[in-house]
Enzyme design. Structure first.
Site, PDB file in Angstrom:
ATOM      1  N   ASP A   1       0.952  -1.480  -0.096  1.00 40.98           N
ATOM      2  CA  ASP A   1       0.311  -0.062   0.244  1.00 40.98           C
ATOM      3  C   ASP A   1       0.789   0.898  -0.265  1.00 40.98           C
ATOM      4  O   ASP A   1       2.076   1.302   0.218  1.00 40.98           O
ATOM      5  CB  ASP A   1      -1.011  -0.417   0.970  1.00 40.98           C
ATOM      6  CG  ASP A   1       0.060   0.137   2.169  1.00 40.98           C
ATOM      7  OD1 ASP A   1       0.917  -0.886   2.231  1.00 40.98           O
ATOM      8  OD2 ASP A   1      -0.496   0.601   3.656  1.00 40.98           O
TER       9      ASP A   1
ATOM     10  N   GLU B   1      -0.207  -0.824   5.960  1.00 41.17           N
ATOM     11  CA  GLU B   1       0.734  -0.649   6.221  1.00 41.17           C
ATOM     12  C   GLU B   1       0.697   0.712   6.910  1.00 41.17           C
ATOM     13  O   GLU B   1       1.305   1.848   7.875  1.00 41.17           O
ATOM     14  CB  GLU B   1       2.256  -1.088   5.533  1.00 41.17           C
ATOM     15  CG  GLU B   1       3.438  -0.994   7.011  1.00 41.17           C
ATOM     16  CD  GLU B   1       3.911   0.752   6.663  1.00 41.17           C
ATOM     17  OE1 GLU B   1       4.451   0.873   7.711  1.00 41.17           O
ATOM     18  OE2 GLU B   1       3.752   1.459   5.826  1.00 41.17           O
TER      19      GLU B   1
END
Length: 371
Positions: A85, A143
């Site tokens: 991400d 994350e």
């Protein structure tokens, strides 16, 4: 059923990544698949579909986390992980190449944090069918957001068996150097209380915002501690990251709040960090809103020392928090190692030197293959 409805229900066919391309081109390919936190499914699907036919890998899907692992009966197992991400895009996709002072860069969201590292990992996962150690590759989601959403954390909770390993490498940007451990992080709200009154008769009230003055002065004057842990010196940080208060344009406020972030060396626990903040801000009302343990360097393990020597790096401390802390908590020594300048992470001009991508791939390939 009308044709349009049938098309809507059609089976989704994931795209395939071109892992035969250079790690630079793979970086560009996966960066151009936008995957802001919460929107990782398309990229996770592509990773899963691309590696599904690799005979030397067992591929496991857990939400938008993809795990691929060898089972060669090697004496040691290494976990190599990276998050897929990114923070939100701000006019910095699609990617493009830039030349600055004679050096080539790949510009765009995710190039540094941390899809260049992921690209290197994907290429090696596909190509290294006989690594000298067994490898568990992990690519995970969320994350960059709240810890309770972190795909690596959720995977560890549901599949602890996948976290059996002797050493872990996280592909966070480290300028191609080895950064050991990481600082812990603590966020808390500090509140002051007062008494409301009409601002025309302020003397009958008690201004809560004014009471923050001493707190802000303390923060501005604070000298970050430098703490040596196993030969690495970690620099701490204490900063206001938000402030709020006020009721209306003619009201003395009865409450104010400053949001504070404390980055502490991995020699301290979360409990010790909280105790230190309570001592530093004695007499103030504090509410802890987020806390994560740091990770000690973990460079005393033989396999870690061998890795550092093999890639020709000089260990440095990691000032920011990373998921090496999750591995450390499980008793697995872990380091950060990936292409990209951390100072460009999350920046609008985020860009990675293409030479670092190639160098990172070469170093990791040589260590895993034993050459």
């Amino acid at each position: 059923m009308p044709a349009t409805e049938a098309n809507t229900d059609a089976v989704h066919t994931p795209e395939r990544l071109t892992l035969s391309a250079s790690a630079i081109e793979i970086t560009r390919e996966i960066c151009d698949i936008e995957s802001v936190s919460g929107n990782e499914r398309r990229l996770a699907d592509a990773i899963e579909a691309t590696l599904a036919d690799a005979a030397h890998l067992e591929v496991i899907r857990h939400g938008n986390c993809v795990v691929a692992r060898t089972d060669l009966g090697r004496a040691q197992r290494v976990i190599i992980a990276g998050h897929i991400d990114t923070v939100p895009v701000n006019g910095n996709l699609p990617t493009r190449f830039e030349t600055i002072d004679g050096h080539e860069y790949l510009w765009g969201r995710g190039t540094v944090d941390m899809k260049a590292g992921v690209a290197v990992q994907l290429k090696l996962a596909a190509e290294l069918s006989e690594p000298r150690v067994d490898v568990t590759w992990m690519w995970y989601d969320n994350e960059e957001v709240s810890s309770d959403l972190n795909g690596l954390g959720l995977l560890a909770a549901d599949r602890p068996d996948l976290f059996e390993g002797d050493f872990a490498i996280l592909g966070e940007p480290s300028n191609g150097q080895v950064e050991g451990g990481c600082n812990g992080t603590l966020r808390f709200e500090l509140r002051t209380r007062g008494v409301r009154a009409h601002s025309a008769r302020a003397w009958v009230g008690d201004n809560a915002i004014h009471k923050l003055g001493a707190v802000l002065e303390l923060l501005a004057a604070y000298t970050p501690r430098e703490v040596e842990v196993e030969g690495l010196v970690y620099r701490e940080g204490l900063n206001a990251i938000g402030i709020s208060g006020g009721v209306a344009g003619n009201v003395i406020p009865d409450e104010a709040m400053v949001h504070i972030n404390y980055r502490f060396a991995p020699s301290s626990s979360v409990a010790e960090a909280i105790a230190y903040m309570e001592e530093l801000f004695a007499g103030y009302e504090i509410l802890i809103v987020d806390a994560s343990e740091g990770a000690r360097p973990g460079l005393d393990a033989t396999i870690a020392r061998n890795f550092v020597a093999a890639v020709g790096a000089e260990p440095r401390p990691k000032y920011g928090w990373t998921d090496v802390a999750r591995f450390s908590a499980l008793g697995i020594p872990a380091v950060n190692f990936g292409p990209g300048n951390p100072l460009k992470a999350h920046a609008d001009d985020e860009r990675v030197a293409t030479a670092q991508i190639i160098d990172g791939e070469r170093a990791l390939r040589a260590w895993l293959s034993g050459n």
